[in-house]
Design a protein around this motif. Structure first.
Motif, PDB file in Angstrom:
ATOM      1  N   SER A  64       0.865  -1.211  -0.256  1.00 26.31           N
ATOM      2  CA  SER A  64      -0.371  -0.262  -0.320  1.00 26.31           C
ATOM      3  C   SER A  64       1.124   0.934  -0.182  1.00 26.31           C
ATOM      4  O   SER A  64       1.813   1.527   0.955  1.00 26.31           O
ATOM      5  CB  SER A  64      -0.833   0.245   1.313  1.00 26.31           C
ATOM      6  OG  SER A  64      -1.956   1.191   1.459  1.00 26.31           O
ATOM      7  N   ARG A  65       0.418   2.261  -0.953  1.00 28.30           N
ATOM      8  CA  ARG A  65       1.385   3.170  -1.461  1.00 28.30           C
ATOM      9  C   ARG A  65       0.774   4.098  -0.003  1.00 28.30           C
ATOM     10  O   ARG A  65       1.711   4.810   0.775  1.00 28.30           O
ATOM     11  CB  ARG A  65       0.923   4.140  -2.158  1.00 28.30           C
ATOM     12  CG  ARG A  65       0.672   3.323  -3.637  1.00 28.30           C
ATOM     13  CD  ARG A  65       0.872   4.154  -4.922  1.00 28.30           C
ATOM     14  NE  ARG A  65       1.936   5.634  -4.930  1.00 28.30           N
ATOM     15  CZ  ARG A  65       1.730   6.728  -5.058  1.00 28.30           C
ATOM     16  NH1 ARG A  65       0.711   7.381  -4.279  1.00 28.30           N
ATOM     17  NH2 ARG A  65       2.649   7.292  -5.102  1.00 28.30           N
ATOM     18  N   HIS A  66      -0.156   3.887   1.628  1.00 25.97           N
ATOM     19  CA  HIS A  66      -0.762   4.631   2.155  1.00 25.97           C
ATOM     20  C   HIS A  66       0.028   3.706   3.644  1.00 25.97           C
ATOM     21  O   HIS A  66      -0.321   3.979   4.891  1.00 25.97           O
ATOM     22  CB  HIS A  66      -1.776   5.394   2.640  1.00 25.97           C
ATOM     23  CG  HIS A  66      -1.874   6.088   1.621  1.00 25.97           C
ATOM     24  ND1 HIS A  66      -1.606   7.046   1.299  1.00 25.97           N
ATOM     25  CD2 HIS A  66      -2.738   5.984   0.118  1.00 25.97           C
ATOM     26  CE1 HIS A  66      -2.730   8.203   0.067  1.00 25.97           C
ATOM     27  NE2 HIS A  66      -2.845   6.850   0.010  1.00 25.97           N
ATOM     28  N   GLY A  67       0.439   2.878   3.424  1.00 22.25           N
ATOM     29  CA  GLY A  67       1.564   1.852   4.975  1.00 22.25           C
ATOM     30  C   GLY A  67       0.385   0.886   5.455  1.00 22.25           C
ATOM     31  O   GLY A  67       0.414   0.540   6.077  1.00 22.25           O
ATOM     32  N   HIS A  68      -0.698   0.612   4.691  1.00 15.38           N
ATOM     33  CA  HIS A  68      -1.819   0.095   4.861  1.00 15.38           C
ATOM     34  C   HIS A  68      -1.538  -1.471   5.296  1.00 15.38           C
ATOM     35  O   HIS A  68      -1.028  -2.067   4.276  1.00 15.38           O
ATOM     36  CB  HIS A  68      -3.196  -0.100   4.239  1.00 15.38           C
ATOM     37  CG  HIS A  68      -3.704   1.683   4.021  1.00 15.38           C
ATOM     38  ND1 HIS A  68      -5.151   1.810   3.586  1.00 15.38           N
ATOM     39  CD2 HIS A  68      -3.359   2.772   5.290  1.00 15.38           C
ATOM     40  CE1 HIS A  68      -5.143   3.025   3.416  1.00 15.38           C
ATOM     41  NE2 HIS A  68      -4.156   3.668   4.535  1.00 15.38           N
ATOM     42  N   ALA A  69      -1.781  -1.626   6.220  1.00 17.40           N
ATOM     43  CA  ALA A  69      -1.358  -3.658   6.885  1.00 17.40           C
ATOM     44  C   ALA A  69      -0.003  -3.483   7.108  1.00 17.40           C
ATOM     45  O   ALA A  69       0.345  -5.161   7.265  1.00 17.40           O
ATOM     46  CB  ALA A  69      -1.370  -4.182   5.815  1.00 17.40           C
ATOM     47  N   HIS A  70       0.180  -3.228   6.924  1.00 18.52           N
ATOM     48  CA  HIS A  70       2.095  -2.678   7.857  1.00 18.52           C
ATOM     49  C   HIS A  70       2.147  -3.378   8.824  1.00 18.52           C
ATOM     50  O   HIS A  70       3.086  -3.549   9.808  1.00 18.52           O
ATOM     51  CB  HIS A  70       3.012  -1.256   7.488  1.00 18.52           C
ATOM     52  CG  HIS A  70       4.373  -1.298   7.539  1.00 18.52           C
ATOM     53  ND1 HIS A  70       5.306  -1.515   7.008  1.00 18.52           N
ATOM     54  CD2 HIS A  70       4.527  -1.005   9.487  1.00 18.52           C
ATOM     55  CE1 HIS A  70       6.666  -2.177   8.002  1.00 18.52           C
ATOM     56  NE2 HIS A  70       6.037  -1.105   9.091  1.00 18.52           N
ATOM     57  N   VAL A  71       1.270  -2.746  10.049  1.00 19.24           N
ATOM     58  CA  VAL A  71       1.151  -2.849  11.230  1.00 19.24           C
ATOM     59  C   VAL A  71      -0.042  -3.340  11.977  1.00 19.24           C
ATOM     60  O   VAL A  71      -0.489  -3.353  10.992  1.00 19.24           O
ATOM     61  CB  VAL A  71       1.485  -1.635  12.019  1.00 19.24           C
ATOM     62  CG1 VAL A  71       0.713  -1.961  14.008  1.00 19.24           C
ATOM     63  CG2 VAL A  71       2.405  -1.042  11.319  1.00 19.24           C
ATOM     64  N   ARG A  72      -0.340  -5.026  12.257  1.00 21.95           N
ATOM     65  CA  ARG A  72      -0.989  -5.228  12.816  1.00 21.95           C
ATOM     66  C   ARG A  72      -0.945  -5.665  14.408  1.00 21.95           C
ATOM     67  O   ARG A  72       0.139  -6.073  15.100  1.00 21.95           O
ATOM     68  CB  ARG A  72      -1.522  -6.899  12.348  1.00 21.95           C
ATOM     69  CG  ARG A  72      -2.542  -6.182  10.825  1.00 21.95           C
ATOM     70  CD  ARG A  72      -3.728  -5.651  11.277  1.00 21.95           C
ATOM     71  NE  ARG A  72      -4.158  -5.824   9.750  1.00 21.95           N
ATOM     72  CZ  ARG A  72      -4.478  -4.331   8.550  1.00 21.95           C
ATOM     73  NH1 ARG A  72      -3.563  -3.269   9.483  1.00 21.95           N
ATOM     74  NH2 ARG A  72      -4.601  -4.167   7.405  1.00 21.95           N
ATOM     75  N   PRO A  73      -2.362  -6.149  14.990  1.00 21.97           N
ATOM     76  CA  PRO A  73      -1.558  -6.739  16.456  1.00 21.97           C
ATOM     77  C   PRO A  73      -1.217  -7.812  16.322  1.00 21.97           C
ATOM     78  O   PRO A  73      -1.622  -8.917  16.021  1.00 21.97           O
ATOM     79  CB  PRO A  73      -3.065  -6.151  16.859  1.00 21.97           C
ATOM     80  CG  PRO A  73      -3.710  -5.341  16.530  1.00 21.97           C
ATOM     81  CD  PRO A  73      -3.289  -5.595  15.282  1.00 21.97           C
ATOM     82  N   GLY A  74       0.673  -7.709  17.208  1.00 23.63           N
ATOM     83  CA  GLY A  74       0.541  -9.285  17.624  1.00 23.63           C
ATOM     84  C   GLY A  74       1.504  -9.597  16.599  1.00 23.63           C
ATOM     85  O   GLY A  74       2.106 -10.698  16.831  1.00 23.63           O
TER      86      GLY A  74
END
Length: 516
Positions: free
Chosen positions: A299-309
Motif C-alpha cells: 500500500s502506498r499509504h502504509g496500510h497493513a504494515h502494522v497489525r496487533p501481535g
C-alpha cells in the motif's frame, strides 16, 4: 536557530504525592512505560478498579495543579455513562512517565473550564459528549469587531455563495474559519464547530479483527501511526509482549510515513507561493517514498504494515537492500531539492515572518508536533517518553524559534533528513515473526497508547467492560489543535497568506477537515 537532540530533563518531585494520580505501564507496575517491551512508548494500561473516580470539580482542580506544575496533557476524554453523567479521563506527560487521572462530571452542575492548552479538548467535550462547562473567558480585544473599522458590512441572506467566497461583505469562509476582513486585511477570525463524526462509537461495535483496517482510514495522513497506536493499546490489554526487532520494523514504516508527510507539506507550501519547480521535484520525491512503501507492505499509504501481535511480513534481504538503495538515492536528491527551495531568496522573502506563532502563543494553544517545535516548544514523544525502541535507536529532535512559515519549512527539511538517517542506521534490525493471534482483552481495563506521527501525537484510548469487550474508543488526531493555531497565525495578516499558513500547519482548507 536550530538546536539538535535534547538531553533528558531532570526529574522533579511528585507534587503532592496524590494517590489518585498513578504511573502505570503495560504490566501495571510503577515503572517507566516501555521498559518491558520494544515499543516506542508511551503505553499505559491499568485496571479500572485501581483508578478511583474524583468528583468533577476536584478532578478539574487536580488537573489545573498538574498543568501548573509542568505536566502536559496528552488526552482529555469523556465517556457518557447513561444517567450517571460523564466519565472523565486525562493522561499527562510528566518527567517520570505517563500518568492517568479519572473523574466523573454530573449533568446538573457545569464543570469548571480551564481553557488555554486544554481549550481544544474542552470544546470537544462540550460538542460531542454534551458536557456543560462554565462560561469561557470574554473575547480578546483583538477579536472584538467594531463596525466603524470594517470596510464592508456583513453579507445579507440574498448574497450568493460565490460572492461570499471572494470576500464581498467583509466575510470570507475557509473551512471552519470565518474571516472578518477590511479589504485584504484580516481583522478577526472565528473558528466554527463543524459537524463531527462519532466514528469511535462505530469501532466499539465491530469485531476486534476488523478494527486495524478501519483505524487506518479514519482520517487522511498517518495510517501507520494510527495503526501502531491501536496495536499497542490492544497488545497491552491482551498482555502481548513483542521483541525490539518487531518495533524497529514498525518504526521504519513510521519514519517513511513521516518523510512522505513532510514532502507533501513542503510541496504544498511551494505551490502556495508559486515555486513550481520546487513543488514538482518534491512531488517526485514523495512518489519515490510512496512507491517504496508499496513494495514493502502493498500500500502506498502504509496500510497493513502494522497489525496487533506482530508485523504483516518480515523484511527479507532483498527488501532491506531495496530500502537502503532507495533511501541513499533519495537522500542526495532531497538535499539538492531542499537547497534549491530553502536557498532561494524569493522563497525566503515570501515565508519569512508570515504566520508567526511565538512560543507563548503556541503553548497557550496546546500546539503539538512540528508546528510546536518550530515555535520553540521541544515536544516530541520519541524523546519525552521514548520506550526501549527510541532509547536503543535515538532520534534527533530539532527546534526552531522563529515560529513562522520559514521556520516550519526548515524544520520539515531537517526532520526529513533525520528520518532518513534513522532508518539507514537501524533497518538491518527490522525483523520479527508474522502476527500472532491476540488473546482476549482484559476486562475492566483502560489502555492509552500514543505514537509521534508526522503531524504530532496520535493517541488511542481503549476501555473494556466486565466481559472484555470494547466499551469506549477514542482516536485523537493532532489536527484538533491546529485550527486555533491557524486562526492565531492569520489574524492581522493578508487573505493571500491564509492558504500558505494552512499548508504550513498541515491543514486542508479545501475540505475543512477538522480532524479531532
Amino acid at each position: 536557530m536550530t538546536v539538535p537532540r535534547f538531553a533528558a530533563p531532570p526529574e522533579p518531585e511528585d507534587p503532592g504525592g496524590r494517590s489518585f494520580l498513578r504511573l502505570v505501564s503495560s504490566r501495571s507496575v510503577p515503572a517507566a512505560p516501555g521498559d518491558d517491551d520494544g515499543g516506542p512508548g508511551p503505553l499505559l494500561v491499568a485496571a479500572l478498579d485501581d483508578l478511583p473516580e474524583l468528583p468533577g470539580e476536584t478532578f478539574v482542580a487536580a488537573l489545573a495543579r498538574e498543568t501548573a506544575a509542568g505536566a502536559r496533557v496528552l488526552v482529555y476524554h469523556g465517556r457518557r455513562d447513561d444517567h450517571r453523567g460523564v466519565v472523565l479521563t486525562a493522561a499527562l506527560v510528566r518527567p517520570r512517565g505517563l500518568a492517568v487521572m479519572r473523574g466523573r462530571a454530573g449533568h446538573q452542575r457545569p464543570l469548571p473550564a480551564l481553557r488555554g492548552p486544554l481549550g481544544a479538548h474542552e470544546n470537544l467535550l462540550e460538542r460531542t459528549y454534551g458536557l456543560q462547562l462554565a462560561a469561557s473567558s470574554p473575547r480578546r480585544a483583538e477579536d472584538q469587531l467594531d463596525p466603524r473599522d470594517m470596510w464592508f458590512w456583513p453579507a445579507g441572506k440574498d448574497q450568493s455563495p460565490s460572492d461570499r467566497d471572494v470576500g464581498f461583505g467583509g466575510l470570507v469562509d475557509h473551512g471552519p474559519l470565518r474571516l472578518h476582513c477590511r479589504g485584504d486585511q484580516i481583522r478577526a477570525v472565528e473558528v466554527r464547530a463543524l459537524a463531527g463524526r462519532d466514528v469511535e462509537a462505530v469501532l466499539c461495535t465491530r469485531p476486534l479483527v476488523q478494527l486495524p483496517a478501519l483505524v487506518e482510514t479514519l482520517r487522511g495522513e498517518g495510517s501507520i501511526a494510527r495503526a501502531w497506536a491501536h496495536a499497542m493499546a490492544v497488545e497491552g490489554l491482551a498482555g502481548v509482549t513483542l521483541d525490539l526487532a518487531c518495533s524497529v520494523h514498525r518504526g521504519v514504516g513510521l519514519e517513511l510515513e513521516r518523510i512522505a508527510g513532510h514532502l507533501v507539506g513542503l510541496a504544498a507550501v511551494a505551490r502556495a507561493i508559486g515555486f513550481g519547480a520546487g513543488a514538482a521535484e518534491l512531488d517526485r520525491l514523495q512518489a519515490t517514498i510512496r512507491d517504496l512503501l508499496m513494495r514493502l507492505c502493498g500500500s502506498r499509504h502504509g496500510h497493513a504494515h502494522v497489525r496487533p501481535g506482530g508485523v504483516r511480513e518480515p523484511f527479507g534481504a532483498a527488501r532491506l537492500a531495496d530500502v537502503r538503495a532507495t533511501l541513499n538515492g533519495f537522500r542526495d536528491a532531497f538535499a539538492r531539492a531542499s537547497a534549491m527551495m530553502m536557498g532561494a531568496r524569493s522563497v525566503q522573502a515570501r515565508l519569512d515572518g508570515v504566520g508567526f506563532l511565538g512560543g507563548r502563543d503556541a503553548a497557550q494553544l496546546g500546539l503539538v508536533g512540528p508546528a510546536a517545535r518550530a515555535s520553540g516548544l521541544p515536544h516530541d514523544l520519541r524523546r519525552d517518553l521514548p520506550g526501549r525502541l527510541y532509547r536503543r535507536h535515538a532520534v534527533d529532535v530539532f527546534v526552531e524559534y522563529d515560529g513562522d512559515c520559514l521556520a516550519r519549512a526548515s524544520l520539515r527539511v531537517r526532520e526529513t533528513e533525520a528520518a532518513v538517517a534513522w532508518i539507514l542506521g537501524c533497518v538491518a534490525e527490522a525483523a520479527g515473526a508474522p502476527p500472532i493471534l491476540v488473546p482476549s482483552l482484559a476486562p475492566r481495563h483502560l489502555a492509552i497508547a500514543a505514537v509521534e506521527g508526522a503531524r504530532g501525537p496520535i493517541v488511542h484510548l481503549l476501555e473494556t467492560d466486565a466481559a472484555g469487550r470494547l466499551l469506549d474508543y477514542r482516536a485523537q488526531d493532532p489536527a484538533m489543535f491546529a485550527w486555533e493555531a491557524l486562526a492565531a497565525a492569520v489574524r492581522g495578516g493578508s487573505l493571500a497568506d491564509v492558504p500558505l499558513c494552512g499548508h504550513s500547519l498541515d491543514l486542508s482548507l479545501l475540505h475543512g477537515g477538522a480532524a479531532c
